[in-house]
Design an enzyme around this catalytic site. Sequence first.
Site, PDB file in Angstrom:
ATOM      1  N   ASP A  29      81.455   0.528 107.542  1.00  0.00           N
ATOM      2  CA  ASP A  29      81.875   0.999 108.971  1.00  0.00           C
ATOM      3  C   ASP A  29      82.160  -0.274 109.898  1.00  0.00           C
ATOM      4  O   ASP A  29      81.523  -1.387 109.535  1.00  0.00           O
ATOM      5  CB  ASP A  29      80.782   1.953 109.538  1.00  0.00           C
ATOM      6  CG  ASP A  29      80.263   3.223 108.734  1.00  0.00           C
ATOM      7  OD1 ASP A  29      81.292   3.529 108.132  1.00  0.00           O
ATOM      8  OD2 ASP A  29      79.415   3.609 108.911  1.00  0.00           O
ATOM      9  N   TYR A 165      76.545   7.528 101.751  1.00  0.00           N
ATOM     10  CA  TYR A 165      76.830   7.180 103.091  1.00  0.00           C
ATOM     11  C   TYR A 165      75.367   6.971 103.802  1.00  0.00           C
ATOM     12  O   TYR A 165      74.657   7.898 103.967  1.00  0.00           O
ATOM     13  CB  TYR A 165      77.523   8.219 103.808  1.00  0.00           C
ATOM     14  CG  TYR A 165      79.055   8.303 103.348  1.00  0.00           C
ATOM     15  CD1 TYR A 165      79.684   7.509 103.732  1.00  0.00           C
ATOM     16  CD2 TYR A 165      79.286   9.480 102.388  1.00  0.00           C
ATOM     17  CE1 TYR A 165      81.278   7.424 103.381  1.00  0.00           C
ATOM     18  CE2 TYR A 165      80.655   9.397 101.988  1.00  0.00           C
ATOM     19  CZ  TYR A 165      81.463   8.493 102.367  1.00  0.00           C
ATOM     20  OH  TYR A 165      83.031   8.622 101.883  1.00  0.00           O
TER      21      TYR A 165
END
Length: 276
Positions: A29, A165
Amino acid sequence: TSVQEIIERPLAKATDSKSTSFHGSGREDIDARNLGWRPFVIELIKPKKRKLDLKKNGKQINKSKKVKVKGLKIVTDGKEIIRKLKTEKIDKSYLAEVEFEDKIDKIKLKNLKGLVKEQIVQKTPTRVVHRRADKFRRRYVKALSYKQINQKTLQLRIRAEGGLYIKELITGDDGRTTPNVVNILGNKVKKIKLDVIKLGEETRDYKIFYEKERIDLFSKPNDDFKTCYMQRFVWALGADHKIYPCCIMKYHKDFALADIREKTLRDIVYDANVIA
């Protein structure tokens, strides 16, 4: 400014290349720091000059406060390396500082260990589903330890299969990731700071590290002879891959602290639930 732009600038200038193509091992990210070394390949397309001073170029790149590189070299099998970068699944280690809305229930903290070795089922996160296929993926957490910073803040050290994730493992993403930290603790997340601290398995290199607080505590005069404090500093590693408090207790299954096939040595040492 992207990682590619910072790395390509001195290389493209030195070779007078028309453009570049960057291939890295995985992606993170935009708000997650990568503090571990990550292999990459950068292609210099249509270069007019083919001689490079890579030591000089490396120093130029490292002047950036955002990106550091090491071990730059020219490769002849670039396509094969790129293929491996794109297809190989490697474990990743993360350090997450999580702030919760309410006070953390210390009793429930121990239940976080249940995430290790249990299959994590994730649907594509809501934050990226608009640009990726909405499908299920199944991954595993390899190791997890925690440290409470204050009443509402927890530090999590997580080693997991590539492709898991981590933010959603923590938040649950409104039920799209199960099991998850929020459901286990019964406490919603307010903020997450996430760092990638290592890619791949532990190397064979051993480093000496310790917690100063342990030294200070257990170096004081002792009048309690029911406890052996030496085991705070010297453990025994058996041929069965298990860690024991000392050589006398080695291979007694009741005294096994952890298995290094399931956790890294560092994770074991810093695990609040491992009592030596």
